[in-house]
Design an enzyme around this catalytic site. Structure first.
Site, PDB file in Angstrom:
ATOM      1  N   MET A  44      10.312 124.934  57.109  1.00 37.88           N
ATOM      2  CA  MET A  44      10.431 125.074  58.564  1.00 37.88           C
ATOM      3  C   MET A  44      10.662 123.695  59.191  1.00 37.88           C
ATOM      4  SD  MET A  44       8.113 128.277  59.691  1.00 37.88           S
ATOM      5  CE  MET A  44       6.515 127.496  59.712  1.00 37.88           C
ATOM      6  N   HIS A  51       7.303 118.282  50.955  1.00 38.79           N
ATOM      7  CA  HIS A  51       8.592 118.986  50.842  1.00 38.79           C
ATOM      8  C   HIS A  51       9.505 118.261  49.852  1.00 38.79           C
ATOM      9  CE1 HIS A  51       7.477 120.234  55.100  1.00 38.79           C
ATOM     10  NE2 HIS A  51       7.669 121.386  54.512  1.00 38.79           N
ATOM     11  N   GLN A 167       0.416 132.412  50.463  1.00 32.24           N
ATOM     12  CA  GLN A 167       1.853 132.652  50.667  1.00 32.24           C
ATOM     13  C   GLN A 167       2.582 132.755  49.326  1.00 32.24           C
ATOM     14  OE1 GLN A 167       4.534 130.813  53.782  1.00 32.24           O
ATOM     15  NE2 GLN A 167       4.957 129.369  52.144  1.00 32.24           N
ATOM     16  N   SER A 200       3.175 119.711  57.880  1.00 36.18           N
ATOM     17  CA  SER A 200       3.937 119.360  59.090  1.00 36.18           C
ATOM     18  C   SER A 200       3.014 119.318  60.299  1.00 36.18           C
ATOM     19  CB  SER A 200       5.036 120.392  59.336  1.00 36.18           C
ATOM     20  OG  SER A 200       5.837 120.497  58.191  1.00 36.18           O
ATOM     21  N   ARG A 201       1.989 120.158  60.272  1.00 33.94           N
ATOM     22  CA  ARG A 201       1.079 120.242  61.420  1.00 33.94           C
ATOM     23  C   ARG A 201       0.225 118.982  61.579  1.00 33.94           C
ATOM     24  NH1 ARG A 201       0.592 125.722  63.111  1.00 33.94           N
ATOM     25  NH2 ARG A 201       1.579 127.101  61.612  1.00 33.94           N
TER      26      ARG A 201
END
Ligand code: PAF
Length: 294
Positions: A44, A51, A167, A200-201
């Site tokens: 995302m 990543h 996930q 990312s958060r």
């Protein structure tokens, strides 16, 4: 900045940016024609070294690596979370280029969902517990977008980080249910110097929240250390108390689960892998983490 689509003919020397399915399909036809094995890293965006570690695994195992950047509205049950999700396309493109990504797919919402995706998946217990219980519809949205992206990209292998442990199980189940050919490769969590799982958060945390967030990996290590001599229920209560005593932190859950089924466990039995999973808010930012304890 407006990124122009580029010709696939330049592969593999220039990173290609595709924005439409037509463009990605053109590259796909080309790659299939050349008998290339496609590795896929769905993201995302707001990329970090976690990543990039997925991308490196893909580059090792496959001929061509395609990375997607798409903030999927269908997996956000909280619309304010979607609105504040970090978006850094220029930095992402630079990172991917430097890491040797071959193709970036950056579709619009209309491209992925020309009409509403009404599919409802049922993965049994796995998508109902933990984050499934706290974020209703989240894993259904993940399954919708990942199956759609797999259909577009047609990867040989797809790479996911184990920070999102639940996930990974959901996606494996989806691949099994839909009888897809892709192999799901689960890659280790990458951590910051103080142990916080890369996410990312993390960029959304204030200085104080970031400091408080470093308690999350400590809690996970503590869970593992205590599990050799204390009942799991007691450890859970103790750690929930520690977290919730910090004025900046609030736990959604800290759970010990069977690593295959995600059913809660109260004791460690021989031959059964137990994983501790947590979801903890630091301020408004929800951080998830996990650690195998045996
Ligand atoms: O893990 C993520 O970043 C997302 O859930 C994914 C797999 C890219 C689907 O939107």
């Amino acid at each position: 900045m407006n990124y122009q689509s580029q010709s696939i003919d330049l592969l593999p020397f220039v990173m290609i940016i595709c924005k439409t399915i037509q463009e990605i399909r053109a590259s796909e036809t080309n790659l299939t024609f050349r008998k290339k094995l496609i590795g896929f890293v769905p993201t995302m965006g707001a990329l970090h070294n976690g990543h990039i570690s997925l991308l490196k695994e893909s580059k090792k195992a496959c001929d061509i690596t395609i990375c997607s950047i798409f903030v999927n509205p269908n997996q956000f049950n909280d619309k304010s979370d979607l609105a504040r999700y970090p978006r850094t396309p220029e930095a992402d493109i630079k990172m991917l280029e430097e890491a040797g990504c071959d193709v970036v797919f950056m579709p619009s919402v209309e491209e992925i969902y020309p009409k509403a995706d009404t599919r409802v998946f049922d993965f049994g217990v796995i998508d109902k517990v933990l984050d499934g219980a706290y974020r209703p519809g989240h894993f259904n949205g993940v399954a919708q977008v990942v199956s759609r992206l797999f259909d577009i990209v047609k990867p040989y292998k797809a790479f996911f980080g184990l920070k999102d442990y639940q996930q990974v199980l959901v996606i494996k189940k989806m691949v099994e249910q839909l009888q897809l050919k892709v192999e799901i490769v689960a890659c280790p969590i990458l951590r910051e110097a103080d142990g916080l799982a890369m996410s990312s958060r993390n960029t959304l945390l204030s200085v104080e929240e970031r400091k408080a967030a470093s308690l999350v990996p400590q809690i996970m290590q503590e869970a593992k250390a205590l599990s050799t001599h204390l009942p799991l229920e007691d450890i859970k209560d103790r750690l929930l108390h520690v977290v919730n005593s910090n004025p900046l932190l609030k736990a959604d859950y800290i759970e010990f689960c069977d690593a295959d089924t995600l059913q809660p466990v109260t004791e460690i039995k021989p031959g059964k892998k137990v994983i501790c999973l947590s979801a903890i808010f630091s301020g408004k930012i929800r951080l998830i983490d996990n650690l195998f304890i045996n």
